[in-house]
Design a protein around this motif. Structure first.
Motif, mmCIF file in Angstrom:
data_model
loop_
_atom_site.group_PDB
_atom_site.id
_atom_site.type_symbol
_atom_site.label_atom_id
_atom_site.label_comp_id
_atom_site.label_asym_id
_atom_site.label_seq_id
_atom_site.Cartn_x
_atom_site.Cartn_y
_atom_site.Cartn_z
ATOM 1 N N GLY A 63 -8.211 -4.846 3.985
ATOM 2 C CA GLY A 63 -7.580 -5.860 3.139
ATOM 3 C C GLY A 63 -8.013 -5.760 1.686
ATOM 4 N N THR A 64 -8.508 -4.609 1.280
ATOM 5 C CA THR A 64 -8.940 -4.396 -0.101
ATOM 6 C C THR A 64 -7.710 -4.272 -0.991
ATOM 7 O OG1 THR A 64 -10.876 -3.202 0.695
ATOM 8 C CG2 THR A 64 -10.299 -2.908 -1.623
ATOM 9 N N PRO A 65 -7.615 -5.070 -2.047
ATOM 10 C CA PRO A 65 -6.471 -4.968 -2.951
ATOM 11 C C PRO A 65 -6.410 -3.595 -3.631
ATOM 12 C CG PRO A 65 -7.692 -7.000 -3.354
ATOM 13 C CD PRO A 65 -8.524 -6.157 -2.426
ATOM 14 N N TYR A 93 0.838 -1.207 0.000
ATOM 15 C CA TYR A 93 0.000 0.000 0.000
ATOM 16 C C TYR A 93 0.874 1.259 0.000
ATOM 17 C CZ TYR A 93 -3.873 -3.127 0.959
ATOM 18 O OH TYR A 93 -4.801 -4.119 0.860
ATOM 19 N N ARG A 94 2.001 1.196 0.710
ATOM 20 C CA ARG A 94 2.939 2.327 0.728
ATOM 21 C C ARG A 94 3.515 2.547 -0.671
ATOM 22 N NH1 ARG A 94 5.866 0.962 4.891
ATOM 23 N NH2 ARG A 94 7.456 -0.113 3.691
ATOM 24 N N THR A 95 3.852 1.479 -1.360
ATOM 25 C CA THR A 95 4.362 1.594 -2.729
ATOM 26 C C THR A 95 3.320 2.251 -3.626
ATOM 27 O OG1 THR A 95 5.741 -0.369 -2.444
ATOM 28 C CG2 THR A 95 5.244 0.290 -4.703
ATOM 29 N N LEU A 115 -6.231 11.007 0.087
ATOM 30 C CA LEU A 115 -5.635 9.805 -0.493
ATOM 31 C C LEU A 115 -5.193 8.856 0.618
ATOM 32 C CD1 LEU A 115 -4.547 8.179 -2.930
ATOM 33 C CD2 LEU A 115 -2.420 9.477 -2.682
ATOM 34 N N ALA A 116 -4.554 9.387 1.644
ATOM 35 C CA ALA A 116 -4.116 8.556 2.768
ATOM 36 C C ALA A 116 -5.311 7.893 3.451
ATOM 37 C CB ALA A 116 -3.311 9.384 3.765
ATOM 38 N N ASP A 117 -6.394 8.636 3.631
ATOM 39 C CA ASP A 117 -7.607 8.055 4.219
ATOM 40 C C ASP A 117 -8.087 6.867 3.390
ATOM 41 O OD1 ASP A 117 -7.621 10.017 6.203
ATOM 42 O OD2 ASP A 117 -9.201 11.215 5.233
ATOM 43 N N LEU A 118 -8.120 7.046 2.080
ATOM 44 C CA LEU A 118 -8.583 5.997 1.171
ATOM 45 C C LEU A 118 -7.689 4.761 1.251
ATOM 46 C CD1 LEU A 118 -10.528 5.166 -1.153
ATOM 47 C CD2 LEU A 118 -8.861 6.189 -2.715
ATOM 48 N N ILE A 119 -6.383 4.976 1.178
ATOM 49 C CA ILE A 119 -5.439 3.850 1.172
ATOM 50 C C ILE A 119 -5.385 3.184 2.542
ATOM 51 C CG2 ILE A 119 -3.038 3.169 0.774
ATOM 52 C CD1 ILE A 119 -4.561 3.940 -1.801
ATOM 53 N N GLU A 120 -5.429 3.962 3.623
ATOM 54 C CA GLU A 120 -5.451 3.369 4.966
ATOM 55 C C GLU A 120 -6.697 2.505 5.157
ATOM 56 O OE1 GLU A 120 -3.096 6.622 7.746
ATOM 57 O OE2 GLU A 120 -5.248 6.864 7.416
ATOM 58 N N GLY A 121 -7.824 2.996 4.673
ATOM 59 C CA GLY A 121 -9.055 2.220 4.772
ATOM 60 C C GLY A 121 -8.960 0.918 3.997
#
Length: 120
Positions: free
Chosen positions: A74-76, A33-35, A63-69
């Motif tokens: 565990g959403t790809p 997710y960091r990548t 964007l961080a909220d979306l990716i953290e969620g």
């Protein structure tokens, strides 16, 4: 008084604080997710043309909220960005267009044409 003067030169202290918080959030993400967030962030910096610090920070925090969620659920990543990550990023950027430099140029062009029409 001095703080305002310094902020005029260096930019908002609040935006710098938000940037550091964003970087910390990003570093806490799982590697994949960091990548992904780093790739999207890099694209935003080149393609977004966002010149307002507060708008840029809001975009990155969202964007961080979306990716953290996604990471928490565990959403790809592909389920988030779809098959075309460029289309995803461009669509995401459109939500923050008020911070883009091109809007200022749109207004300047419109004003120049209006002025020339008034002079004629």
């Amino acid at each position: 008084m001095a703080a305002r003067w310094i902020e005029l030169i260096t930019g908002s202290f609040e935006d710098k604080k938000r940037w550091r918080q964003y970087k910390t959030r990003k570093e806490e993400l799982p590697t994949s997710y960091r990548t992904a967030i780093e790739g999207i962030e890099r694209y935003f910096m080149y393609a977004g043309s966002i010149v307002k610090g507060d708008v840029l920070m809001q975009m990155l925090e969202d964007l961080a909220d979306l990716i953290e969620g996604a990471a928490a659920d565990g959403t790809p990543i592909r389920d988030i960005v779809g098959e075309d990550p460029v289309e995803f990023a461009d669509t995401f950027i459109q939500n923050y267009s008020d911070g883009q430099w091109i809007n200022k140029e749109h207004k300047r062009l419109t004003d120049a044409i209006d002025q020339s029409a008034d002079e004629a």
